[in-house]
Motif scaffolding. Structure first.
Motif, PDB file in Angstrom:
ATOM      1  N   MET A  91       0.831  -1.202   0.000  1.00 45.43           N
ATOM      2  CA  MET A  91       0.000   0.000   0.000  1.00 45.43           C
ATOM      3  C   MET A  91       0.861   1.246   0.000  1.00 45.43           C
ATOM      4  O   MET A  91       1.664   1.466   0.897  1.00 45.43           O
ATOM      5  N   ARG A  92       0.659   2.095  -1.006  1.00 43.40           N
ATOM      6  CA  ARG A  92       1.461   3.309  -1.111  1.00 43.40           C
ATOM      7  C   ARG A  92       1.251   4.251   0.070  1.00 43.40           C
ATOM      8  O   ARG A  92       2.173   4.953   0.497  1.00 43.40           O
ATOM      9  N   PRO A 113       7.452   2.534  -1.116  1.00 46.33           N
ATOM     10  CA  PRO A 113       6.089   2.018  -1.034  1.00 46.33           C
ATOM     11  C   PRO A 113       5.590   1.455  -2.348  1.00 46.33           C
ATOM     12  O   PRO A 113       6.091   1.774  -3.422  1.00 46.33           O
ATOM     13  N   GLY A 114       4.549   0.613  -2.239  1.00 47.84           N
ATOM     14  CA  GLY A 114       3.915   0.054  -3.428  1.00 47.84           C
ATOM     15  C   GLY A 114       2.584   0.719  -3.661  1.00 47.84           C
ATOM     16  O   GLY A 114       2.375   1.873  -3.307  1.00 47.84           O
ATOM     17  N   ILE A 394     -10.404  -3.132  -6.334  1.00 45.95           N
ATOM     18  CA  ILE A 394     -11.567  -2.318  -5.977  1.00 45.95           C
ATOM     19  C   ILE A 394     -11.797  -2.339  -4.470  1.00 45.95           C
ATOM     20  O   ILE A 394     -12.183  -1.329  -3.871  1.00 45.95           O
ATOM     21  N   ASP A 395     -11.531  -3.476  -3.847  1.00 45.02           N
ATOM     22  CA  ASP A 395     -11.711  -3.593  -2.396  1.00 45.02           C
ATOM     23  C   ASP A 395     -10.765  -2.678  -1.625  1.00 45.02           C
ATOM     24  O   ASP A 395     -10.994  -2.403  -0.445  1.00 45.02           O
ATOM     25  N   ARG A 396      -9.726  -2.190  -2.278  1.00 37.26           N
ATOM     26  CA  ARG A 396      -8.811  -1.249  -1.627  1.00 37.26           C
ATOM     27  C   ARG A 396      -9.474   0.095  -1.366  1.00 37.26           C
ATOM     28  O   ARG A 396      -9.085   0.803  -0.439  1.00 37.26           O
ATOM     29  N   GLY A 397     -10.472   0.464  -2.183  1.00 38.89           N
ATOM     30  CA  GLY A 397     -10.985   1.827  -2.087  1.00 38.89           C
ATOM     31  C   GLY A 397     -12.490   1.989  -2.077  1.00 38.89           C
ATOM     32  O   GLY A 397     -12.976   3.117  -1.948  1.00 38.89           O
ATOM     33  N   TYR A 398     -13.251   0.893  -2.215  1.00 44.71           N
ATOM     34  CA  TYR A 398     -14.712   0.978  -2.217  1.00 44.71           C
ATOM     35  C   TYR A 398     -15.276  -0.046  -1.244  1.00 44.71           C
ATOM     36  O   TYR A 398     -15.019  -1.244  -1.374  1.00 44.71           O
TER      37      TYR A 398
END
Length: 419
Positions: A91-92, A113-114, A394-398
Motif C-alpha cells: 500500500m502506497r 512504497p507500493g 476495488i476492495d482497496r478503495g470501495y
C-alpha cells in the motif's frame, strides 16, 4: 481471486450512503502515532487498505481496535521505527508513517512504497520536505532511513502540490521546534481534514485548503476523537453511474462542494445534478452528450475520476477528449474498455473517445483501483454479461461496492475464488 459478474442494462435508482474518505482516513490513522494516548476515528470505511494500515500500526507497537465504522488507536507504547517491506509494498499510503514516526520518535526506516500501477509516483518531494526540517536522509538497498531527533521549523516550497508530501511534512512539522511554512501546498479536502484532526490533538496549523500552510510546533499532543469526511471519489463514481445508466440516485453523506468539479461536467453532459442539505440528486433521462475533461490538482478535475469518466464518455453521444496531467500511465483501463467495444485512441497524455450507443459484455481485468471501478461502470451499461477479474483492487478503495450497486437495482455478483 474474486471476480464480479455484471449484467448490464438496469438504470440505477434509489439512495446510497457514501462512506468515509479512504484518502483522509489513512493519513489520519498514521497521524495518531504522534499522540501517546488513545484516539478514536469515526466514519472509517471497511477497506483493504485500512486493514493494512491497522497491521502497520500494530507492528509499530500501537494497540488497534477496529469495528464497523470506527477505529480506536492507542499509540502510548509505540517504539518501533521500521515498517516491514511486505506491508510497505502492499500500500502506497504507508508512506505517511514517515512523517508521523519522525515527529514522534525522531527516526524512521521504510522501504519504497507500493500501490497501484498508474505510473511513477516518486517520494522525492516527501524526502525534500523532511530534509528541510533537519532530518538526515539515507537511501540504501531499497530502504529510506530518516533521522531527526531535533527537527526545526523551516520554509518548504513544493515543486508540485503533492497531497502525500504536504501531509507528511505537516505531521513531522507538528513536533518540530519553531514555525514551518509549506508553500505550493496541496489544497485537497483530505489535507484540510488532516489539519482538523491534528489541531484537535493540540497542534497549531492553519491554511490547509490554500497553497500556504503554517505549522507552529508544539511539545505535546493529546488524545482526541474525529469523524472522517465523506469520500468525494466514491461519491463522484456513483454520480457518474447514475447518469450513464439514465438512472435517478440520491447520495447521502456527501459534501457537495467537494464533488463540484464532477457535478459541473455532469451538467454539461445533460444530466441533472441538484444538491441540498439532504445530499445530492443525480438524474439523467436521455443519452449523455460528449464533454472534454482535463485532470488537475484540486479544485480541478480529479485524476481519481478520470477512468470512470472515460467509461461514461464511451457511451456518450459525440466525441470527447480526456487529458491526464497527473499520472503518466493512467490509461491502463483503455485496452479493457476497447474489449467491450469502446472507441478510444490514445495520443500521448490525451485520449480521444468516440461514443458508441452500447458496449458489449466481455471478460476484462482490473489493473488498479480506479481502472477497476471504471470497468464496473462500463459493465452496468453493456449488453450481456461482463466478468471482471482482480476485484481485490476495488476492495482497496470501495466499501461493499457490489452490495451498494445491487441496492440501486444493478445486477452485480461477487464470485468467490474456489479453493
Amino acid at each position: 481471486m474474486d471476480r464480479f459478474l455484471i449484467t448490464g442494462g438496469a438504470p440505477l435508482k434509489g439512495t446510497v450512503r457514501i462512506a468515509g474518505a479512504k484518502n483522509a482516513t489513512l493519513p489520519i490513522m498514521a497521524a495518531s502515532l504522534l499522540c501517546p494516548g488513545t484516539c478514536e476515528i469515526h466514519e472509517v470505511p471497511d477497506l483493504r487498505d485500512v486493514r493494512v494500515m491497522c497491521e502497520i500500526l500494530k507492528l509499530m507497537g500501537a494497540k488497534v481496535e477496529a469495528g464497523k465504522g470506527y477505529c480506536r488507536i492507542d499509540a502510548a507504547s509505540v517504539a518501533a521505527c521500521e515498517v516491514p517491506e511486505n506491508l510497505m509494498r502492499e500500500m502506497r499510503s504507508s508512506i505517511f508513517i514517515m512523517g508521523a514516526l519522525l515527529g514522534r520518535l525522531g527516526k524512521v526506516k521504510v522501504s519504497y512504497p507500493g500501490g497501484c500501477a498508474i505510473g511513477p509516483r516518486p517520494i522525492d518531494l516527501h524526502l525534500k520536505g523532511l530534509s528541510a526540517l533537519g532530518a538526515k536522509i539515507t537511501e540504501k538497498h531499497g530502504y529510506v532511513l530518516a533521522e531527526g531527533p531535533a527537527l526545526r521549523g523551516s520554509d518548504v516550497h513544493l515543486d508540485f502540490p503533492s497531497v502525500g508530501a504536504t501531509e507528511n511534512i505537516m505531521m513531522a512539522a507538528v513536533k518540530a521546534q519553531g514555525v514551518t511554512v509549506i508553500r505550493n501546498a496541496a489544497k485537497e479536502p483530505e489535507v484540510v481534514d488532516l489539519q482538523n484532526f491534528l489541531n484537535k490533538m493540540g497542534a497549531k496549523i492553519r491554511g490547509a485548503g490554500t497553497d500556504t500552510i503554517k505549522i507552529e510546533g508544539v511539545s505535546d499532543l493529546y488524545p482526541t476523537s474525529h469523524s472522517v469526511i465523506p469520500d468525494r471519489i466514491e461519491a463522484g463514481t456513483f454520480m457518474l453511474a447514475a447518469a450513464m445508466t439514465q438512472g435517478d440516485v440520491h447520495l447521502e453523506n456527501v459534501i457537495a462542494e467537494h464533488t463540484e468539479p464532477v457535478a459541473a461536467k455532469l451538467r454539461e453532459t445533460g444530466a441533472e445534478v441538484v444538491s441540498s442539505g439532504e445530499g445530492i440528486y443525480v438524474t439523467a433521462r436521455r443519452r449523455l452528450q460528449a464533454v472534454d475533461i482535463k485532470t488537475l490538482p484540486y479544485p480541478g478535475y480529479p485524476t481519481d475520476m478520470q477512468p470512470q469518466t472515460m467509461a461514461m464518455l464511451s457511451v456518450a453521444e459525440g466525441t470527447s477528449v480526456a487529458i491526464e496531467n497527473i499520472f503518466v500511465n493512467r490509461f491502463k483501463h483503455v485496452d479493457e474498455l476497447r474489449r467491450m467495444g469502446a472507441q478510444i485512441n490514445i495520443e500521448g497524455r490525451a485520449a480521444v473517445i468516440r461514443g458508441v450507443e452500447r458496449l458489449s459484455g466481455a471478460c476484462v481485468e482490473a489493473s488498479d483501483l480506479r481502472a477497476g471501478v471504471a470497468l464496473v461502470l462500463a459493465g452496468l451499461v453493456a449488453d450481456g454479461q461482463t466478468v471482471l477479474e482482480n476485484v481485490y483492487h476495488i476492495d482497496r478503495g470501495y466499501e461493499a461496492l457490489e452490495e451498494k450497486l445491487r441496492r440501486l437495482g444493478a445486477q452485480v455478483q461477487r464470485l468467490k475464488e474456489s479453493r
